[in-house]
Write a protein that holds these residues in place. Sequence first.
Motif: not given
Lengths: 173, 284
Positions: A17, A20-21, A24-27, A66-69
């Motif tokens: 969690l 993916v939450i 994954n959105h940090i770069c 699956i969560f992040s395609d």
Amino acid sequence: MSKTTVQFILLGVILVLAQVIVFNHICLFNVAVPMVFIYLIVRLPITLSVNWLLTISFVLGLIVDIFSDTYGMNTLACTVLAMARKPILRLYVPREEDLPRPEPSMYTLGTASYLKYLLTMILLYCALIFLIEAFTFFNPIRLLLLIVFSTILSMAIMVGIDSFMTPRSEKRL
Amino acid sequence: MSELLKFFVKYSSWFLFVLYLVAGLALLFSRNPYQHHVYLSSANVVASGVYRATNNITSYFSLRDINEDLQRRNSDLELEIYKLQDVIRKYQEKVHADTMTTDPALSRYQFLIAHVINNSINHSHNYITIEKGRLDGIEPEMGVIDQNGIVGIVNIVGDHTARLISVLNPYLRLSCKVKGEAQVGSLVWDGRDPGEAILEELPKHAKFAKGDTVVTSGYSSVFPEGVPVGTIVSGSRDREDNFYTLRIKLFTDFSTLSTVRVIRDSMKDELKEVEKEPEIKNVN
């Protein structure tokens, strides 16, 4: 189910969690992506059979995929990481039979060995994931930057997780 | 026989490893988004449920920026309306008519509002999940825009969720042009910067200047003509090539996507019917 099994399932759910939450959105600076969910593979008991380790890692990678395609990227990298875990552990821990507890941690392996083991695992994972991604866009400098900085960021986060994962009884030692 | 069994047991982990590796590779090489199944995408029930729950909280975070964008877009549109009203008045004076019929082409499109619940910008192939699906009237191959510009195209549709191919995905190619010009190029993302894309195959006689706006061409039923895409940052032409390759700064900020509009084209089926390859009939 034993207490440890439940603990690891819980850890797995939380890590997936979180990955993916949040992660994954940090770069950071467009080069550092934290790969935190592999902490589960790092911490699974050494006594666990390789078959189980492989299966758990495969499923873990598949769920994150699956969560992040990302279709198979994490699945592949996790499977390879699971297979490489034992040889990596051997590099830093010659006799794993003498360990006080089966899970690799700062307490069981010693701080230096554990950090080296953790770093090798993360580096291997980041190298794998960004190499797989590079099949589409090949840009060697960016690839190198991604691997190095993502490893550093993931390492920092995982050491942070370690500090509050360790039970108090271990810290006193 | 028992030896064989022993062999299998001894090396079972390697067999398992190879099995998982093959499964992973099979997934990896089915990357083409048009072959994806809904269960293996973020539009499935569990993944979209998780994303929906987190989105309930995180959607408040960038409201200030989004609001600013909306205000700006609103003022642009208001200006446009005044300009058009002015034009209409002039025409009315010219033809001495009380009413003017407007171009019916615009009523072709309808907008469906949807919230983005998951979005990535740091992968090589980025996808977006929205919380409207088949039951809300969403179908594959619908275009998606937000207040700033283009966002992507619907690819997989679940009952209540859908997954889009983001503009930041090399599988998406969009026909675009420089605003006010006729020559059409192909917009594609090169995987470097989530704020920029490439407009390639623009014919060499096309005219453009740095800072010009790029819009969609309207050559498909996905996007209407003139949806803003971005501005030209730089342009180059290969010596032996007859085409320009332009670097475009995208208007859409993919890191703060929140509410998007899905475009429904009421003429889509008709267009498809017309564009169908005609069967070659034997004349003799």
